[in-house]
Design an enzyme around this catalytic site. Structure first.
Site, PDB file in Angstrom:
ATOM      1  N   ASP A   1      -7.061  -1.689  -4.317  1.00  0.00           N
ATOM      2  CA  ASP A   1      -8.088  -1.329  -3.334  1.00  0.00           C
ATOM      3  C   ASP A   1      -9.136  -0.397  -3.951  1.00  0.00           C
ATOM      4  OD1 ASP A   1      -6.623  -2.789  -1.474  1.00  0.00           O
ATOM      5  OD2 ASP A   1      -5.622  -1.012  -0.659  1.00  0.00           O
TER       6      ASP A   1
ATOM      7  N   ASP B   1       0.869  -1.177   0.000  1.00  0.00           N
ATOM      8  CA  ASP B   1       0.000   0.000   0.000  1.00  0.00           C
ATOM      9  C   ASP B   1       0.899   1.219   0.000  1.00  0.00           C
ATOM     10  OD1 ASP B   1      -2.389  -1.437   0.068  1.00  0.00           O
ATOM     11  OD2 ASP B   1      -2.409  -1.526   2.244  1.00  0.00           O
TER      12      ASP B   1
END
Length: 166
Positions: A140, A126
């Site tokens: 995501d 991330d």
């Protein structure tokens, strides 16, 4: 023939786009976190106010959304299998059309992108901080956008979720 091409694009195109963008952005991010140290150039910037100092970070997310099941790969695998099985049984008697295949494809593309990370690295990469609240990636975004589109379609376009004719 055109109808088959259109169906293929709705079922495969959005998910493939999410997956390709996810892999490309993660590859670039990994290269950019090493490159500035080698050449002395800062290539990073914040995407949201107050995040420029965190743009250099790669969060190694060993959990699921919002940090659930952190460090518990077995639980994540079980949850993933249960969700996929539930989706399969729900869709088995359906003939999704309109926006539904696009939404489902985006969710699947994002899920595959994060699964590739888990297989390659043992965690999900991330890299986009959001107002110091959480950090996310392109996969995501695909999952969340697909889920929102799915919900919108279920509420306002129920005809997209018609049952198969027996």
């Amino acid at each position: 023939m055109k109808e088959k091409k259109k169906d293929w694009f709705r079922w495969v195109g959005p998910g493939l786009l999410v997956l390709i963008l996810d892999r490309l952005v993660k590859w670039l991010h990994l290269r950019m976190t090493v490159l500035p140290e080698k050449v002395g150039v800062d290539l990073h910037f914040g995407f949201f106010p107050g995040t420029a100092d965190k743009a250099r970070q790669t969060v190694q997310n060993t959990g699921m959304a919002f940090g659930l099941f952190q460090g518990n790969a077995g639980m994540i695998l079980i949850a993933s299998v249960l969700l996929l099985t539930a989706c399969f049984f729900l869709l088995r008697g359906m003939r999704p059309s309109g926006l539904a295949p696009i939404a489902l494809s985006m969710i699947l593309g994002g899920a595959v992108g994060n699964m590739i990370d888990r297989l390659l690295y043992g965690y999900v990469l991330d890299m986009f901080p959001f107002f110091n609240w959480f950090v996310f990636n392109v996969a995501d975004v695909g999952v969340v956008a697909g889920a929102i589109l799915c919900g919108w379609s279920l509420l306002f376009r129920p005809q997209d979720w018609s049952k198969k004719e027996q």
